[in-house]
Design a protein around this motif. Structure first.
Motif, mmCIF file in Angstrom:
data_model
loop_
_atom_site.group_PDB
_atom_site.id
_atom_site.type_symbol
_atom_site.label_atom_id
_atom_site.label_comp_id
_atom_site.label_asym_id
_atom_site.label_seq_id
_atom_site.Cartn_x
_atom_site.Cartn_y
_atom_site.Cartn_z
ATOM 1 N N ASN A 42 32.072 40.974 44.393
ATOM 2 C CA ASN A 42 31.429 42.283 44.316
ATOM 3 C C ASN A 42 30.606 42.654 45.546
ATOM 4 O O ASN A 42 30.258 43.810 45.710
ATOM 5 C CB ASN A 42 30.593 42.395 43.043
ATOM 6 C CG ASN A 42 31.484 42.519 41.813
ATOM 7 O OD1 ASN A 42 32.699 42.664 41.941
ATOM 8 N ND2 ASN A 42 30.906 42.457 40.641
ATOM 9 N N ASN A 43 30.279 41.673 46.424
ATOM 10 C CA ASN A 43 29.607 42.124 47.646
ATOM 11 C C ASN A 43 30.620 42.693 48.644
ATOM 12 O O ASN A 43 30.255 43.133 49.725
ATOM 13 C CB ASN A 43 28.665 41.067 48.244
ATOM 14 C CG ASN A 43 29.356 39.943 48.969
ATOM 15 O OD1 ASN A 43 30.570 39.954 49.171
ATOM 16 N ND2 ASN A 43 28.588 38.946 49.369
ATOM 17 N N ASP A 44 31.904 42.706 48.245
ATOM 18 C CA ASP A 44 32.948 43.346 49.059
ATOM 19 C C ASP A 44 33.244 44.769 48.593
ATOM 20 O O ASP A 44 34.062 45.463 49.201
ATOM 21 C CB ASP A 44 34.246 42.527 49.000
ATOM 22 C CG ASP A 44 34.057 41.110 49.525
ATOM 23 O OD1 ASP A 44 33.319 40.943 50.510
ATOM 24 O OD2 ASP A 44 34.633 40.174 48.944
ATOM 25 N N LEU A 45 32.599 45.203 47.512
ATOM 26 C CA LEU A 45 32.911 46.536 46.964
ATOM 27 C C LEU A 45 32.736 47.639 47.993
ATOM 28 O O LEU A 45 33.589 48.513 48.117
ATOM 29 C CB LEU A 45 32.046 46.830 45.727
ATOM 30 C CG LEU A 45 32.476 46.131 44.439
ATOM 31 C CD1 LEU A 45 31.406 46.296 43.369
ATOM 32 C CD2 LEU A 45 33.817 46.662 43.943
ATOM 33 N N SER A 46 31.626 47.589 48.749
ATOM 34 C CA SER A 46 31.381 48.677 49.713
ATOM 35 C C SER A 46 32.495 48.748 50.748
ATOM 36 O O SER A 46 32.950 49.830 51.115
ATOM 37 C CB SER A 46 30.019 48.505 50.392
ATOM 38 O OG SER A 46 30.020 47.372 51.229
ATOM 39 N N MET A 47 32.958 47.574 51.225
ATOM 40 C CA MET A 47 33.997 47.633 52.254
ATOM 41 C C MET A 47 35.349 48.043 51.654
ATOM 42 O O MET A 47 36.174 48.648 52.321
ATOM 43 C CB MET A 47 34.070 46.352 53.088
ATOM 44 C CG MET A 47 34.533 45.090 52.460
ATOM 45 S SD MET A 47 34.481 43.733 53.711
ATOM 46 C CE MET A 47 35.470 42.466 52.911
ATOM 47 N N PHE A 48 35.545 47.753 50.349
ATOM 48 C CA PHE A 48 36.777 48.189 49.688
ATOM 49 C C PHE A 48 36.751 49.701 49.431
ATOM 50 O O PHE A 48 37.782 50.351 49.401
ATOM 51 C CB PHE A 48 36.987 47.414 48.379
ATOM 52 C CG PHE A 48 37.832 46.182 48.565
ATOM 53 C CD1 PHE A 48 39.052 46.040 47.936
ATOM 54 C CD2 PHE A 48 37.422 45.155 49.408
ATOM 55 C CE1 PHE A 48 39.844 44.917 48.131
ATOM 56 C CE2 PHE A 48 38.197 44.023 49.605
ATOM 57 C CZ PHE A 48 39.418 43.902 48.964
ATOM 58 N N GLU A 49 35.553 50.244 49.244
ATOM 59 C CA GLU A 49 35.449 51.690 49.060
ATOM 60 C C GLU A 49 35.587 52.427 50.400
ATOM 61 O O GLU A 49 35.929 53.602 50.445
ATOM 62 C CB GLU A 49 34.107 52.045 48.396
ATOM 63 C CG GLU A 49 34.111 51.702 46.910
ATOM 64 C CD GLU A 49 32.716 51.524 46.317
ATOM 65 O OE1 GLU A 49 31.717 51.602 47.080
ATOM 66 O OE2 GLU A 49 32.626 51.299 45.103
ATOM 67 N N TYR A 50 35.338 51.696 51.491
ATOM 68 C CA TYR A 50 35.301 52.328 52.813
ATOM 69 C C TYR A 50 36.622 52.230 53.586
ATOM 70 O O TYR A 50 37.083 53.220 54.168
ATOM 71 C CB TYR A 50 34.181 51.684 53.646
ATOM 72 C CG TYR A 50 34.181 52.107 55.096
ATOM 73 C CD1 TYR A 50 33.615 53.318 55.482
ATOM 74 C CD2 TYR A 50 34.773 51.305 56.077
ATOM 75 C CE1 TYR A 50 33.633 53.724 56.810
ATOM 76 C CE2 TYR A 50 34.798 51.706 57.401
ATOM 77 C CZ TYR A 50 34.232 52.910 57.764
ATOM 78 O OH TYR A 50 34.260 53.306 59.070
ATOM 79 N N ALA A 51 37.226 51.053 53.613
ATOM 80 C CA ALA A 51 38.327 50.799 54.564
ATOM 81 C C ALA A 51 39.598 51.573 54.216
ATOM 82 O O ALA A 51 39.802 52.002 53.086
ATOM 83 C CB ALA A 51 38.622 49.304 54.607
ATOM 84 N N ALA A 52 40.459 51.719 55.222
ATOM 85 C CA ALA A 52 41.718 52.440 55.025
ATOM 86 C C ALA A 52 42.691 51.621 54.164
ATOM 87 O O ALA A 52 43.361 52.146 53.286
ATOM 88 C CB ALA A 52 42.343 52.759 56.380
ATOM 89 N N THR A 53 42.764 50.302 54.425
ATOM 90 C CA THR A 53 43.700 49.435 53.685
ATOM 91 C C THR A 53 42.930 48.253 53.112
ATOM 92 O O THR A 53 42.158 47.611 53.824
ATOM 93 C CB THR A 53 44.818 48.922 54.633
ATOM 94 O OG1 THR A 53 45.433 50.049 55.253
ATOM 95 C CG2 THR A 53 45.856 48.122 53.882
ATOM 96 N N LYS A 54 43.154 47.979 51.821
ATOM 97 C CA LYS A 54 42.378 46.944 51.134
ATOM 98 C C LYS A 54 43.283 45.887 50.529
ATOM 99 O O LYS A 54 44.197 46.221 49.765
ATOM 100 C CB LYS A 54 41.559 47.565 49.990
ATOM 101 C CG LYS A 54 40.401 48.410 50.437
ATOM 102 C CD LYS A 54 40.744 49.837 50.709
ATOM 103 C CE LYS A 54 40.923 50.682 49.470
ATOM 104 N NZ LYS A 54 40.969 52.133 49.837
ATOM 105 N N VAL A 55 43.003 44.626 50.845
ATOM 106 C CA VAL A 55 43.763 43.515 50.267
ATOM 107 C C VAL A 55 42.815 42.646 49.439
ATOM 108 O O VAL A 55 41.818 42.139 49.964
ATOM 109 C CB VAL A 55 44.433 42.655 51.373
ATOM 110 C CG1 VAL A 55 45.217 41.501 50.752
ATOM 111 C CG2 VAL A 55 45.350 43.515 52.245
ATOM 112 N N ALA A 56 43.122 42.490 48.160
ATOM 113 C CA ALA A 56 42.309 41.628 47.288
ATOM 114 C C ALA A 56 42.957 40.251 47.189
ATOM 115 O O ALA A 56 44.186 40.133 47.144
ATOM 116 C CB ALA A 56 42.208 42.246 45.896
ATOM 117 N N MET A 57 42.127 39.221 47.161
ATOM 118 C CA MET A 57 42.630 37.869 46.969
ATOM 119 C C MET A 57 43.054 37.698 45.508
ATOM 120 O O MET A 57 42.549 38.388 44.610
ATOM 121 C CB MET A 57 41.546 36.841 47.310
ATOM 122 C CG MET A 57 41.016 36.959 48.730
ATOM 123 S SD MET A 57 42.305 36.904 50.013
ATOM 124 C CE MET A 57 42.740 35.152 49.968
ATOM 125 N N GLY A 58 43.936 36.749 45.269
ATOM 126 C CA GLY A 58 44.420 36.507 43.905
ATOM 127 C C GLY A 58 43.306 36.148 42.940
ATOM 128 O O GLY A 58 43.404 36.381 41.729
#
Length: 269
Positions: free
Chosen positions: A221-237
């Motif tokens: 969840n400390n990655d939420l801001s960058m996932f809301e911001y970046a153009a392309t988002k890859v989540a780990m399994g």
């Protein structure tokens, strides 16, 4: 939009594990990524003092640490958002008053008292101390001179986290972690208005990277801001449900070639 992409990687749970370090496949993949002309930035919630040797050995273009509070490139610190020593001292007092354990995180040192922050609180405490080496400092004796970017407040049974957060809210934004995560009992307190997205945006501005060329890899969840911001988002399994929801692609976990599979899927390696 250019052929050259800027890829921002979270650390824990994405490219490294507290005990096992960085999988070889992730190191090789990031080497290939850079060799192919792309940028590879570490973008971690860890403060700079806690960027362990196994992370420093990965050929990153630069490092955003402490959830965007510190930025460096080629070993040169470009930005460092610190709380004043007065606010750091007050933070310790408030956290302890409400039964939380303060772990104070700075660019040069991390401060915690070993008799308070024990392996009973977090199984990996000794690994942190070992990783820090000379960069560990006790809070005791340093109450008035701590230079910190952020805090990991450890919840204990019977603590009043809500009240502590309320009293500290003028100074920090809070990140709450889900309990299945290895930081589940932690509330991260980062400087007001500071987060990973702010760090990434600053790097893009300084180094003239187009937003369309930004890619992020993360899991918690400390990655939420960058996932809301970046153009392309890859989540780990192994990512939290919220992160998977925001992702354009969900790769495997890091020990099952997650970084390699993600970069291959995007055609970057």
């Amino acid at each position: 939009m250019s052929d050259k992409k800027a890829v921002f990687f979270d650390a824990d749970g994405t490219i490294c594990d507290m005990e096992k370090g960085v999988p070889d496949s992730a190191v090789e993949s990031i080497k290939k990524l850079v060799a192919n002309g792309h940028l590879a930035w570490l973008c971690t919630g860890r403060s700079r003092a806690f960027v362990s040797r196994y992370l420093e050995e990965v050929p990153f273009t630069g490092i955003i640490s402490a959830c965007g509070a510190t930025i460096e490139k080629d070993g040169k610190r470009l930005y460092n958002n610190e709380r004043t020593p007065e606010v750091a001292k007050l933070s310790v007092e408030i956290l302890r008053k409400y039964g939380l354990i303060p772990v104070m995180e700075g660019a040069d040192y991390m401060y915690y008292d070993k008799d308070e922050y024990t392996t009973d609180v977090n199984w990996y405490t000794d690994l942190i101390t070992e990783s820090l080496g000379e960069k560990w400092r006790p809070i005791r004796g340093n109450e008035n001179c701590m230079h910190i970017n952020k805090i990991s407040a450890k919840k204990q049974k019977g603590c009043n986290a809500q009240q502590a957060c309320s009293e500290l809210s003028p100074y920090y934004d809070m990140i709450y972690h889900e309990s299945n995560n290895f930081v589940g009992n932690t509330i991260e307190m980062v400087p007001k208005g500071c987060n990973k997205a702010v760090g990434i945006a600053a790097v893009c501005r300084i180094f003239h990277i187009a937003w369309e060329d930004t890619i992020v890899f993360g899991d918690s969840n400390n990655d939420l801001s960058m996932f809301e911001y970046a153009a392309t988002k890859v989540a780990m399994g192994n990512a939290s449900p919220k992160i998977k929801e925001l992702a354009d692609y969900v790769t495997t976990d890091m020990f099952h070639y997650g970084i390699r599979n993600g970069l291959e899927h995007l055609g970057l390696i």
